[in-house]
Scaffold this active site. Sequence first.
Site, PDB file in Angstrom:
ATOM      1  N   ASN A 179       0.961  -1.295   0.063  1.00  0.00           N
ATOM      2  CA  ASN A 179      -0.034   0.005  -0.102  1.00  0.00           C
ATOM      3  C   ASN A 179       0.951   1.325   0.028  1.00  0.00           C
ATOM      4  O   ASN A 179       2.035   1.330   0.390  1.00  0.00           O
ATOM      5  CB  ASN A 179      -0.821   0.172   1.269  1.00  0.00           C
ATOM      6  CG  ASN A 179      -0.461   0.028   2.475  1.00  0.00           C
ATOM      7  OD1 ASN A 179       0.467  -0.780   2.556  1.00  0.00           O
ATOM      8  ND2 ASN A 179      -0.977   0.822   3.372  1.00  0.00           N
ATOM      9  N   GLU A 191       0.226   5.013   0.693  1.00  0.00           N
ATOM     10  CA  GLU A 191      -0.643   6.249   1.615  1.00  0.00           C
ATOM     11  C   GLU A 191      -0.340   7.715   0.862  1.00  0.00           C
ATOM     12  O   GLU A 191       0.828   7.947   0.527  1.00  0.00           O
ATOM     13  CB  GLU A 191      -0.530   6.461   3.117  1.00  0.00           C
ATOM     14  CG  GLU A 191      -1.196   5.204   3.891  1.00  0.00           C
ATOM     15  CD  GLU A 191      -1.047   5.421   5.342  1.00  0.00           C
ATOM     16  OE1 GLU A 191      -1.751   4.401   5.941  1.00  0.00           O
ATOM     17  OE2 GLU A 191      -0.382   6.147   5.819  1.00  0.00           O
ATOM     18  N   CYS A 240      -4.561   0.533  -2.225  1.00  0.00           N
ATOM     19  CA  CYS A 240      -4.142  -0.616  -1.532  1.00  0.00           C
ATOM     20  C   CYS A 240      -3.137  -1.541  -2.208  1.00  0.00           C
ATOM     21  O   CYS A 240      -3.098  -1.528  -3.185  1.00  0.00           O
ATOM     22  CB  CYS A 240      -5.468  -1.283  -1.275  1.00  0.00           C
ATOM     23  SG  CYS A 240      -6.691  -0.445  -0.556  1.00  0.00           S
ATOM     24  N   GLU A 282      -3.328  -4.608  -2.629  1.00  0.00           N
ATOM     25  CA  GLU A 282      -4.127  -5.466  -3.566  1.00  0.00           C
ATOM     26  C   GLU A 282      -4.051  -5.201  -5.076  1.00  0.00           C
ATOM     27  O   GLU A 282      -3.716  -5.586  -6.042  1.00  0.00           O
ATOM     28  CB  GLU A 282      -5.329  -6.096  -3.083  1.00  0.00           C
ATOM     29  CG  GLU A 282      -5.137  -6.781  -1.919  1.00  0.00           C
ATOM     30  CD  GLU A 282      -5.365  -5.914  -0.692  1.00  0.00           C
ATOM     31  OE1 GLU A 282      -5.971  -6.237   0.291  1.00  0.00           O
ATOM     32  OE2 GLU A 282      -5.057  -4.743  -0.760  1.00  0.00           O
ATOM     33  N   CYS A 320     -10.334  -4.916   0.991  1.00  0.00           N
ATOM     34  CA  CYS A 320     -11.742  -4.134   0.971  1.00  0.00           C
ATOM     35  C   CYS A 320     -12.384  -4.448   0.034  1.00  0.00           C
ATOM     36  O   CYS A 320     -12.294  -5.180  -0.972  1.00  0.00           O
ATOM     37  CB  CYS A 320     -10.948  -2.632   0.980  1.00  0.00           C
ATOM     38  SG  CYS A 320     -10.341  -2.097  -0.482  1.00  0.00           S
ATOM     39  N   CYS A 355     -10.889  -3.675  -3.585  1.00  0.00           N
ATOM     40  CA  CYS A 355      -9.900  -4.831  -3.949  1.00  0.00           C
ATOM     41  C   CYS A 355     -10.637  -6.035  -4.239  1.00  0.00           C
ATOM     42  O   CYS A 355     -10.303  -6.744  -4.967  1.00  0.00           O
ATOM     43  CB  CYS A 355      -8.802  -4.808  -2.730  1.00  0.00           C
ATOM     44  SG  CYS A 355      -7.771  -3.540  -2.469  1.00  0.00           S
TER      45      CYS A 355
END
Length: 157
Positions: free
Chosen positions: A59, A61, A70, A72, A107, A110
């Site tokens: 990930n 940010e 993310c 994934e 999530c 994803c």
Amino acid sequence: MSHFSFSYRDTDRAHLAADERRLLAAAEQAAAGAYAPYSSFRVGAALLLENGEILTGANHENAAFPVGICAERVVLGMLDMTGPAVRAIAVTYETDRALAHAPLSPCGLCRQSLLEVRVHQNAPIQVLMACPDTAIPVRVIDDAAALLPLFFSGKNL
């Protein structure tokens, strides 16, 4: 009333197959390289391709929230969709905060992205979800499609 259910197994890391252990180790290594200065929640994801190759992502940010991405979707974005199919994905995390004792589930965004690949290749993608506490079992789901019942795909367009 109807309901959804799916099968999964929780397993000790020692009972994972050799390629599953290798995949999880790659996700753990990816998590260590994540860019998470705001949450300190570093996520790593690793894909196992049909040919045995492993791709990893972490990930990232961003102070301009929600620009981050993310792990994934980072690794899924690396796929050559004309290349070998995805057999499995492993997702795990590390954090500077209190150790979480639960496997990490992708999530919703994803899950949808993973499902797009699954539909494209018309073959199941195994999902391994883990946490930093190695005493906690790894959750294994045989097909990513189970994570998103009533999914939206190109067939809906």
